[in-house]
Write an enzyme that holds these catalytic residues in place. Sequence first.
Site, PDB file in Angstrom:
ATOM      1  N   MET A 106       0.870  -1.185   0.000  1.00  0.00           N
ATOM      2  CA  MET A 106       0.000   0.000   0.000  1.00  0.00           C
ATOM      3  C   MET A 106       0.896   1.219   0.000  1.00  0.00           C
ATOM      4  O   MET A 106       1.736   1.374   0.868  1.00  0.00           O
ATOM      5  CB  MET A 106      -0.893  -0.024   1.253  1.00  0.00           C
ATOM      6  N   ARG A 339      12.482  -2.016  11.217  1.00  0.00           N
ATOM      7  CA  ARG A 339      11.901  -3.368  11.264  1.00  0.00           C
ATOM      8  C   ARG A 339      13.057  -4.341  11.106  1.00  0.00           C
ATOM      9  O   ARG A 339      14.149  -3.968  10.689  1.00  0.00           O
ATOM     10  CB  ARG A 339      10.884  -3.565  10.148  1.00  0.00           C
ATOM     11  N   CYS A 834       7.577 -40.560   7.896  1.00  0.00           N
ATOM     12  CA  CYS A 834       8.466 -40.661   6.745  1.00  0.00           C
ATOM     13  C   CYS A 834       7.840 -40.109   5.471  1.00  0.00           C
ATOM     14  O   CYS A 834       8.353 -40.310   4.389  1.00  0.00           O
ATOM     15  CB  CYS A 834       8.937 -42.092   6.544  1.00  0.00           C
TER      16      CYS A 834
END
Length: 874
Positions: A106, A339, A834
């Site tokens: 955005m 951040r 597995c």
Amino acid sequence: PRRVYRFGGGHTDGDRSLKALLGGKGANLAEMSRLGLPVPPGFTVTTEACAAFYDAGREWPGGLDEEVEAGVAHLEAATGRRFGDARRPLLVSVRSGAAVSMPGMMDTVLDLGLNDRTVEALARAYGDERSAWDAYRRFLDMFGDVVMGVPHAGFETALQGLKDERGVTDDTDLDVVALRDLVDRYKAVYRRHTGHMPPEDPREQLRFAIDAVFGSWRSDRAITYRRINHIRGLVGTAVNVQAMVFGNHGEGSGTGVLFSRHPSTGAPGLFGEYLANAQGEDVVAGIRTPQPLSALRDAMPEVYVDLEAAVTRLERHYGDMQDIEFTVEEGTLYLLQTRNGKRTGAAAVKIATDLVREGVVTKDRAVRDLVEPGHVDQLLHPRFATDGDHGATPIAKGLPASPGAAVGKAVFSAEAAEAAKAAGDAVILVRVETSPEDVGGMHAAEGILTSRGGMTSHAAVVARGWGKPCVAGCDGIVVNEERRHVTTGTVTVREGDWLSLDGTTGEVLLGRAELVPPGLSDDVTEVLAWADEFRRLGVRANADQPADAEQARAFGAEGIGLCRTEHMFFEDGRIEAVREMILAETEHDRRAALDALLPLQRGDFRALFEAMDGLPVTVRLLDPPLHEFLPHDDAGVEALADRLGVSVGTVRRRVAALREQNPMLGHRGCRLGVTHPEITETQARALFEAAVEAAEAGADVRPEVMVPLVGTVAEFRHQRAVVDEVAAAVFAERGRTVPYLVGTMIEVPRAALLADAIAEEAAFFSFGTNDLTQMTFGYSRDDAGTGFLPQYLDAKILPDDPFQTIDQEGVGLLVRNAAALGRNANPALHLGVCGEHGGDPESVAFFHEAGLDYVSCSPFRVPVARLAAAQAAL
Ligand code: ADP
Ligand code: MG
Ligand code: MG
């Protein structure tokens, strides 16, 4: 609940713990404000407000208006400016930010609050009318494009038209008269598209902008990004409204982005870009070419020192490498974002080990937070053969934007990349530059090549995040997306031609370079050794060949969890004997054919036992339907008849007799062993003879015999008796015993339901989650990928492909129940997995929670599973 959280100006309501509510950007702006770092004041509208907006049918929830108004009041008080004020106007940025960073999802609107009145005040503040009007016209463009959906191209055309009229080439050559004119033209573009003039009232502008941020949460590109990156469970995006600071107040101002350590290599030291006298997105938009951070150090050493100090503080505070955005306004530093930075696998392990050595984080935090399973996976990807003799020719060089080697056919659009991937082709996506609309195609490509953009361009950031090789800003090439070719001037590469990229060096090569497998670096070895200290879940490998077993061991496997014996049957020269065995009409003939296979299998087992000296080796008895070994075309049938000295008709008849409508539900697994015990006998004999021989040669041998596809306890009992009898016979013949276990796969739902009865007889369970998923859902695992499953994923009928990530709800319930039933009946029972899921980090976390003893996965997933298992335990 409160929906607006203030930050800065002495009133910070939030902190970093509120990431889910405030989004990453908002939470970190609050945290930085609390730390006393220079952050322009603002407020954050919560993600829950966004959710409430959608709940109310895209309307603002009651009370939000008043809370936003209070937020504006906070801003006005903190800055001493007022919205719409003719002398000291408040200008703000409006920024989106969800709990998980979604780069480019955005766009930010800057300078909101500008109008015909406030622009004059800005001119006075700048002491420069031209800059003010330039800011105003940019605001109209941004607001129109981002908030109101007016195509940016309309503004571009208006700008170009004006420049042509004025006979200038650069935006900067437009004088203030021209810019005032441009503002009028932008308003006209705006009105043509929306039917009304841009709002003059800053509060109205703000309202529209917040609306648009909310709306962007459900835009196509945001939804695509979340799907590709498996981002789930977020309620919405937060909206950050923040006082503007100005990086465009002359040469003493500027804006930049940086990483606290190198995002590709992990090398310590600030790494970033700076642009003097510039605002906001100028750096990433590529409008002007940014300079390295050293430009800031040279121009304003004191500011640089402040910046370094702030960065170090943030890195220590967060215990992680930071990705920081900052602006300098007339010699004063402001931090606009921090951040945890995206990084490559190589950088992740280097940073993790460095931060532990520097005492910034502890080992457990480094393992839990600083390295992702995907990072380790990246380091296990191939690179070009080093001696330069890899068969491709260098034709250009760009920026080494995201390391690793990629080979594929050139494509020139995101759609083409997705289509080619769906058709099973490897492609290199070649673009002038990429934008968020391209993420689907970028994800589908093996590698990305762009002719424009820097180390922080969209292509570079996104590719690094995924660990996908990328060469960006390769200005020696000209990309023609329309005509679908790229040229260096001398070489032209067309759609479908092979290209190779080296994202580590930036090299672009024509042709299909040869790739070599990677090895584990010291850094990753160290991180994985730490992981081993923390994990409880064992990690074994699925391996059938000694070379794979050795590779697995080198990657840290603690045994073989699945050796598929059928692979041994396909090897050169053996398939004939296998076919003879299958076509034999009598048990006598079948035994003769099996006797011929026995020494070959014994040799294979012995090599495996020796490669896994001291570790368990789980051998599965023959599993696939027999017809898989038979020829199906006429030529093959004739050749076989010839060799066996029987008629073509006989072979045809036998082949036809073995054909089944649903082979996966047919005569396979232990059903073969029950109807043809001599097959089990031969396999068991080969195995125990090999075990005794290897033990005699000094190896510590721990065979585990695994019976496949058991559905009833009687099946297991039957096969177990055969195995035990052969073991006893071999041990008696050879005068030596080896410890061994006999267990079963749990892959038929019935076995999972009756696990207690089976556990009384079995020494271990190994969940065969591929078949268990197939039979629990009733989805054919061989067809699901191309049939309805993709649509199921799109329509969110399923959250994930259940063959990739275990379905915890359904299949997982069977696993959990069977584990509990089994352990209850037999406390010594070993429990493993597995299926493919053994190498999938999310599934590994589930198996940890479910209390299993180990997972087994392909050798190249072993390091990934080791880390995932540790993270599950931390
Ligand atoms: P993104 O998520 O795409 O990085 P941001 O919200 O971080 O978007 O905004 C992009 C850029 O806009 C920032 O790096 C910064 O340069 C500029 N910007 C945002 N808010 C402000 C502000 N209050 N003052 C000055 N510049 C800002
Ligand atoms: Mg952006
Ligand atoms: Mg940002």
